[in-house]
Every structure is written in structure tokens, then in C-alpha cells.
Scaffold this motif. Structure first.
Motif, PDB file in Angstrom:
ATOM      1  N   GLY A  30       0.806  -1.227   0.000  1.00 45.17           N
ATOM      2  CA  GLY A  30       0.000   0.000   0.000  1.00 45.17           C
ATOM      3  C   GLY A  30       0.831   1.264   0.000  1.00 45.17           C
ATOM      4  N   ALA A  31       2.011   1.220   0.630  1.00 45.91           N
ATOM      5  CA  ALA A  31       2.857   2.411   0.731  1.00 45.91           C
ATOM      6  C   ALA A  31       3.414   2.838  -0.611  1.00 45.91           C
ATOM      7  CB  ALA A  31       4.003   2.164   1.702  1.00 45.91           C
ATOM      8  N   ASN A 136      11.493  -5.303   8.783  1.00 47.38           N
ATOM      9  CA  ASN A 136      10.573  -4.184   8.936  1.00 47.38           C
ATOM     10  C   ASN A 136      10.740  -3.560  10.320  1.00 47.38           C
ATOM     11  OD1 ASN A 136       8.519  -2.376   8.446  1.00 47.38           O
ATOM     12  ND2 ASN A 136       6.878  -3.889   8.488  1.00 47.38           N
ATOM     13  N   ARG A 137      10.849  -2.237  10.366  1.00 47.34           N
ATOM     14  CA  ARG A 137      10.993  -1.521  11.637  1.00 47.34           C
ATOM     15  C   ARG A 137       9.618  -1.290  12.251  1.00 47.34           C
ATOM     16  NH1 ARG A 137      15.170   1.411   8.686  1.00 47.34           N
ATOM     17  NH2 ARG A 137      13.670   3.002   8.090  1.00 47.34           N
ATOM     18  N   PHE A 138       9.426  -1.805  13.433  1.00 48.78           N
ATOM     19  CA  PHE A 138       8.189  -1.585  14.177  1.00 48.78           C
ATOM     20  C   PHE A 138       8.495  -0.706  15.374  1.00 48.78           C
ATOM     21  CE2 PHE A 138       7.094  -5.404  11.849  1.00 48.78           C
ATOM     22  CZ  PHE A 138       5.740  -5.221  11.556  1.00 48.78           C
ATOM     23  N   ASP A 139       7.594   0.221  15.679  1.00 48.36           N
ATOM     24  CA  ASP A 139       7.784   1.079  16.841  1.00 48.36           C
ATOM     25  C   ASP A 139       7.911   0.221  18.096  1.00 48.36           C
ATOM     26  OD1 ASP A 139       7.558   3.278  15.194  1.00 48.36           O
ATOM     27  OD2 ASP A 139       5.412   3.559  15.575  1.00 48.36           O
ATOM     28  N   GLU A 163      17.251  -3.256   6.235  1.00 44.46           N
ATOM     29  CA  GLU A 163      16.159  -2.716   7.032  1.00 44.46           C
ATOM     30  C   GLU A 163      15.210  -1.953   6.135  1.00 44.46           C
ATOM     31  OE1 GLU A 163      17.078  -1.817  11.628  1.00 44.46           O
ATOM     32  OE2 GLU A 163      17.776  -0.300  10.230  1.00 44.46           O
ATOM     33  N   CYS A 164      13.950  -1.877   6.553  1.00 44.11           N
ATOM     34  CA  CYS A 164      13.000  -1.028   5.837  1.00 44.11           C
ATOM     35  C   CYS A 164      11.912  -0.575   6.797  1.00 44.11           C
ATOM     36  CB  CYS A 164      12.392  -1.755   4.639  1.00 44.11           C
ATOM     37  SG  CYS A 164      11.052  -2.885   5.035  1.00 44.11           S
ATOM     38  N   ASP A 165      11.183   0.421   6.363  1.00 39.68           N
ATOM     39  CA  ASP A 165       9.972   0.846   7.069  1.00 39.68           C
ATOM     40  C   ASP A 165       8.845   0.705   6.058  1.00 39.68           C
ATOM     41  OD1 ASP A 165       7.790   2.170   8.221  1.00 39.68           O
ATOM     42  OD2 ASP A 165       9.096   3.556   9.314  1.00 39.68           O
ATOM     43  N   GLY A 170       9.607   5.694   0.146  1.00 41.20           N
ATOM     44  CA  GLY A 170      11.014   5.688  -0.252  1.00 41.20           C
ATOM     45  C   GLY A 170      11.738   4.448   0.230  1.00 41.20           C
ATOM     46  N   SER A 171      11.447   4.019   1.448  1.00 42.20           N
ATOM     47  CA  SER A 171      12.079   2.826   1.999  1.00 42.20           C
ATOM     48  C   SER A 171      11.666   1.583   1.220  1.00 42.20           C
ATOM     49  CB  SER A 171      11.689   2.689   3.482  1.00 42.20           C
ATOM     50  OG  SER A 171      12.334   1.592   4.066  1.00 42.20           O
ATOM     51  N   VAL A 172      10.386   1.491   0.875  1.00 41.04           N
ATOM     52  CA  VAL A 172       9.891   0.347   0.099  1.00 41.04           C
ATOM     53  C   VAL A 172      10.523   0.336  -1.295  1.00 41.04           C
ATOM     54  CG1 VAL A 172       7.829  -0.694  -0.935  1.00 41.04           C
ATOM     55  CG2 VAL A 172       7.739   0.182   1.402  1.00 41.04           C
TER      56      VAL A 172
END
Length: 198
Positions: A30-31, A136-139, A163-165, A170-172
Motif C-alpha cells: 500500500g505504501a 521491517n521496523r516496528f515502533d 532494514e525497511c519501514d 522511499g524505503s519500500v
């Protein structure tokens, strides 16, 4: 011919986004999708209690039950069609159909539940399909060294781990760029050219 469009039709490339339940596959697609993404999310019900482990993602209320779909044009020559797999093991029978014809895969990982990655990693290694592992970075999640993640999952040195968010376009895009480099490298070493690649 007068008035004829010179617009190039991009090469369609199928990419799979996989991983365990709740690792961010729907968010990832979706991002970055330039079209309204298709998802088949349904409410998590009491029926799945004891079948699907929600350990570490207890607040999750919806889950993909068939596939996610989106599209992104990386450059005028290549359009990626993204197919997300369901994360629950009971829906893994769909994977063969979703993966058919794909050039590569992004396997998403959550450091809080790395064991959720094993089925996807094992599957794509058995298929000998080029893939990258995106953490994936999770809070609130503990950050792990990428080489530590590689070691835990037993990944070969040539498999990119990054790593990605999944919430950030942009990260995707960066992850998809690394995957395409991997696909091109693997196919070049086997003498198969990816059309549209420079």
C-alpha cells in the motif's frame, strides 16, 4: 505515422511480497502502489484462536486471507506488479499460484517474531527464487544487527538483508531496487537477460 504516440509500454515484472502473519506485507504494498491497492483483509475472528498465533501482534484485528496486489513503475521501462501472500500457514496452499511467473520475492521479517520467517525463507530457497530479506521496523521493537538476523535465519551470504519501514514509500522503493539488482545479478550469472534492464 502522424499523431502516433511514442509512449513506451513498460515491461511487466511480477514480484511477490511474503512473510509471516503481521509482518507488514499489506502496508508495504500500500505504501508504494501507484494504483489503489487490492487487499483481501478480513476480520480476525474467534475461529482462528488457537490456529493462528497472534503472539507479538495481539492488537491486530484484520488479516489477509488471499492476496494483496499493487503496482509501481520503477522507470519508464519496468513496472512491478506486487503480489502479497497471506501470512497464515493454513493459507500456504495459495503460494504456488501466487508465485508462478514471479521473478523475485521480498520476504518481510519482524525481529520480535523471526520464527515467522522460516516458512517463507524455506519455501523460496526450495524454489531457488531470488529473494531479499527486509527487516521491517516496528515502533518499540528491538533493533538487531542485520548479520545477526542473517545468522538466526541461516541465510546464504549472497541473500541481501536490509532494514525497511513498510510505511514509507522511499524505503519500500529502496527494497524493491535491491531486489531488482539481485534478480538481474542471478539471471545474468545464469545467462538469462531481464528485458528492459540496462
Amino acid at each position: 505515422m502522424p499523431g502516433r504516440s511514442e509512449k513506451t509500454v513498460p515491461l511487466a515484472v511480477k514480484i511477490v511480497v511474503s512473510g509471516g502473519l503481521g509482518v507488514g506485507k499489506t502496508t508495504f504494498i500500500g505504501a508504494v502502489s501507484e494504483i489503489e491497492p487490492l487487499d483481501t483483509e478480513a476480520a480476525i475472528t474467534q475461529v482462528s484462536v488457537g490456529v493462528d498465533s497472534l503472539e507479538g501482534v495481539e492488537t491486530k484485528t484484520r488479516t489477509t486471507v488471499a492476496l494483496d496486489f499493487g503496482r509501481i513503475t520503477l522507470d519508464p521501462a519496468i513496472a512491478l506488479y506486487l503480489f502479497g501472500t497471506p501470512g497464515q500457514g493454513r493459507f500456504s496452499f495459495l503460494w504456488d499460484d501466487l508465485v508462478e511467473g514471479a521473478l523475485g520475492t521480498v520476504v518481510l521479517a519482524d525481529t520480535r517474531r523471526l520464527e515467522e520467517c522460516f516458512p517463507a525463507v524455506d519455501y523460496f530457497e526450495a524454489q531457488e527464487a531470488p529473494f531479499v530479506l527486509a527487516v521491517n521496523r516496528f515502533d518499540g521493537a528491538e533493533r538487531c544487527a542485520l548479520e545477526e538476523v542473517r545468522g538466526v535465519l541461516g541465510l546464504d551470504p549472497e541473500v541481501p538483508v536490509l532494514e525497511c519501514d513498510a510505511r514509507e514509500r522511499g524505503s519500500v522503493r529502496d527494497v524493491l531496487g535491491v531486489l531488482m539488482d539481485r534478480v538481474i545479478g542471478v539471471r545474468a550469472s545464469s545467462g538469462v537477460r531481464v528485458a528492459g534492464a540496462r
